[in-house]
Write a protein that holds these residues in place. Structure first.
Motif, PDB file in Angstrom:
ATOM      1  N   TYR A 140      -3.804  -3.684   5.601  1.00  0.00           N
ATOM      2  CA  TYR A 140      -5.108  -3.042   5.406  1.00  0.00           C
ATOM      3  C   TYR A 140      -6.125  -3.743   6.300  1.00  0.00           C
ATOM      4  O   TYR A 140      -6.326  -4.955   6.191  1.00  0.00           O
ATOM      5  N   ARG A 147      -3.980   2.042  -5.756  1.00  0.00           N
ATOM      6  CA  ARG A 147      -5.123   1.145  -5.943  1.00  0.00           C
ATOM      7  C   ARG A 147      -5.938   0.942  -4.669  1.00  0.00           C
ATOM      8  O   ARG A 147      -7.157   0.731  -4.728  1.00  0.00           O
ATOM      9  N   LEU A 148      -5.282   1.007  -3.497  1.00  0.00           N
ATOM     10  CA  LEU A 148      -5.953   0.611  -2.252  1.00  0.00           C
ATOM     11  C   LEU A 148      -6.006   1.704  -1.200  1.00  0.00           C
ATOM     12  O   LEU A 148      -6.667   1.531  -0.164  1.00  0.00           O
ATOM     13  N   PHE A 189       0.242  -7.267   2.993  1.00  0.00           N
ATOM     14  CA  PHE A 189       1.137  -7.560   1.881  1.00  0.00           C
ATOM     15  C   PHE A 189       2.565  -7.575   2.413  1.00  0.00           C
ATOM     16  O   PHE A 189       2.959  -6.674   3.172  1.00  0.00           O
ATOM     17  N   THR A 211      -6.867 -13.217 -10.853  1.00  0.00           N
ATOM     18  CA  THR A 211      -7.133 -12.133  -9.908  1.00  0.00           C
ATOM     19  C   THR A 211      -8.443 -12.388  -9.167  1.00  0.00           C
ATOM     20  O   THR A 211      -8.524 -12.203  -7.946  1.00  0.00           O
ATOM     21  N   ASP A 267      -0.509  -2.310 -14.982  1.00  0.00           N
ATOM     22  CA  ASP A 267       0.266  -2.296 -13.744  1.00  0.00           C
ATOM     23  C   ASP A 267       1.375  -3.348 -13.778  1.00  0.00           C
ATOM     24  O   ASP A 267       2.491  -3.114 -13.286  1.00  0.00           O
ATOM     25  N   ILE A 325      -2.626  -7.166  -5.569  1.00  0.00           N
ATOM     26  CA  ILE A 325      -3.121  -5.833  -5.221  1.00  0.00           C
ATOM     27  C   ILE A 325      -4.555  -5.646  -5.733  1.00  0.00           C
ATOM     28  O   ILE A 325      -5.451  -5.203  -5.012  1.00  0.00           O
ATOM     29  N   TRP A 326      -4.761  -6.007  -6.990  1.00  0.00           N
ATOM     30  CA  TRP A 326      -6.085  -5.859  -7.580  1.00  0.00           C
ATOM     31  C   TRP A 326      -7.098  -6.826  -6.967  1.00  0.00           C
ATOM     32  O   TRP A 326      -8.297  -6.524  -6.906  1.00  0.00           O
ATOM     33  N   ARG A 379       5.181   0.167  -3.788  1.00  0.00           N
ATOM     34  CA  ARG A 379       4.397   0.778  -2.715  1.00  0.00           C
ATOM     35  C   ARG A 379       3.451   1.836  -3.286  1.00  0.00           C
ATOM     36  O   ARG A 379       2.267   1.889  -2.915  1.00  0.00           O
ATOM     37  N   LYS A 411      -8.536  -5.082  -4.107  1.00  0.00           N
ATOM     38  CA  LYS A 411      -9.385  -3.995  -4.606  1.00  0.00           C
ATOM     39  C   LYS A 411     -10.742  -4.534  -5.068  1.00  0.00           C
ATOM     40  O   LYS A 411     -11.796  -3.990  -4.720  1.00  0.00           O
ATOM     41  N   THR A 445       0.524   0.224  -4.958  1.00  0.00           N
ATOM     42  CA  THR A 445      -0.416  -0.330  -3.978  1.00  0.00           C
ATOM     43  C   THR A 445      -1.283   0.763  -3.374  1.00  0.00           C
ATOM     44  O   THR A 445      -2.506   0.604  -3.237  1.00  0.00           O
TER      45      THR A 445
END
Length: 400
Positions: free
Chosen positions: A78, A55-56, A157, A384, A24, A139-140, A49, A143, A52
């Motif tokens: 989120y 992944r989410l 975000f 992360t 990514d 992002i991860w 976007r 997750k 994101t």
């Protein structure tokens, strides 16, 4: 230090998915997003976007703020699962910029995998360190935090496309959203693994000299050179710097004149100023205004554009640093150092509001704004996991 079972599971999962995180990162790097390339920025934000959402999932709320002559700013929120109340609980803002200093076309010919003297792999690319790695890791992190089953805060975000040119469009959005959140984590790169708790304030000054044009051969005495006068100003301005007090002054752009055989009637200079305190900011303003040039026919005008206030570890941020260190210890790290740096970021705006913020939660590597900037991919899992662990703790009240 031995990691706790839950923290060990989180870091193990981060290690397991590390190749996907790196993929990514490289996906983001391959889309060039120069601060001055509006089409490239628009494509880059769409890609960010999309990544994101992949992944989410779709956010509970999103808003795209038009940037005008700058890249747009996007917020994706989120909803959390935690029930924490009180300062520091419930809502976390993750900030990251997707623009880079590199002109479009730089990617061609850039060597991606670079050997290192210490035997560790390095991944290189325009913007990989500053700061596309931080975007992917953030992002991860959410997750992985979700997968861990821990109660979570609401996470917003904020991706902006003008940080490298002063956050001219995004600053009011950052300040507005930060005031609605309980804490802010800025996904800028680390300082060799250290989080950044103090940053210099920045000024982006434009200095204009207006002289009198004349023929350089027939009547040079009738002219008053804006270039000569501005050169005098630049030399005098450099002497206002006080590195021992954390103040630096750099003239990075200089242009003027209309033809080689014309005494220049106009010249401009772009001056970068860094200060560690408001007192130094005031001193610099006063001393630059006091500079005189030898030809009184030339008018010097200074646009005192202070872009970012100095950032220090404020009282609101100290408990957040302590929490991050506690998470790092739980994950088996010996320490999580913090440091002061000369560069500024969007964290400066948040800190100036007296709100809790940590910066430098992103990549480990080096070479920001330099050919060959790089990351150590072997640090991606730990970084992360650190952000994921902090998110997992911010569903509860943050106690100072």
């Amino acid at each position: 230090m031995t990691a706790s079972p839950a923290a060990a599971a989180l870091t193990a999962r981060a290690q397991e998915v590390s190749p996907r995180i790196v993929d990514d990162i490289l996906t983001l790097v391959r889309q060039e997003t120069s601060s001055y390339d509006l089409p490239g920025l628009a494509t880059g934000l769409d890609l960010l976007r999309e990544l994101t959402v992949q992944r989410l999932g779709r956010p509970d709320h999103e808003h795209r703020y038009p940037g005008g002559e700058c890249g747009d700013t996007l917020t994706l929120t989120y909803a959390g699962t935690g029930t924490g109340t009180g300062t520091g609980a419930g809502h976390v803002l993750l900030v990251g910029h997707y623009d880079t200093v590199w002109p479009t076309g730089t990617l061609a010919g850039w060597e991606q995998l670079r050997p290192s003297d210490d035997g560790r792999d390095r991944l290189s690319g325009p913007g990989i360190f500053d700061m596309k790695t931080g975007l992917a890791q953030g992002i991860w992190a959410l997750k992985l935090a979700r997968e861990s089953g821990a109660p979570l805060p609401t996470v917003t975000f904020l991706f902006n496309g003008d940080e490298e040119i002063g956050s001219l469009s995004s600053r009011p959005v950052i300040e507005e959203v930060a005031q609605k959140a309980d804490v802010t984590l800025v996904l800028e790169p680390t300082a060799h693994g250290a989080v950044k708790t103090a940053r210099k304030g920045t000024g982006i000054f434009q200095v204009t000299a207006t002289g009198v044009e004349a023929h350089a051969g027939l009547a040079p005495q009738d002219g008053a050179s804006a270039i000569t006068a501005l050169s005098e100003f630049v030399v005098a301005a450099a002497k206002v710097a006080a590195p021992d007090r954390g103040t630096t002054i750099n003239t990075g752009l200089f242009k003027g004149g209309s033809a080689i055989n014309v005494v220049a009637g106009q010249a401009t200079a772009g001056v970068d100023i860094r200060v560690s305190s408001e007192a130094e900011q005031t001193r610099v303003d006063e001393e630059l205004d006091a500079i005189k040039v030898s030809d009184p026919r030339v008018r010097i005008e200074i646009d005192h554009a202070w872009n970012r206030p100095p950032m220090t570890l404020n009282a609101a941020s100290a408990p957040l640093l302590a929490l991050a260190r506690e998470v790092a210890r739980e994950q088996g790290r010996d320490s999580l150092p913090d440091t002061a740096v000369g560069g500024a970021s969007d964290a400066n705006f948040v800190a100036a509001l007296g709100l809790p913020v940590l910066c430098g939660m992103g990549a480990v590597g080096d070479g920001a704004h330099a050919q060959g900037e790089f990351i150590y991919p072997d640090t991606v899992p730990a970084q992360t996991a650190l952000v994921a662990g902090v998110l997992g703790r911010l569903a509860r009240p943050l106690r100072g």
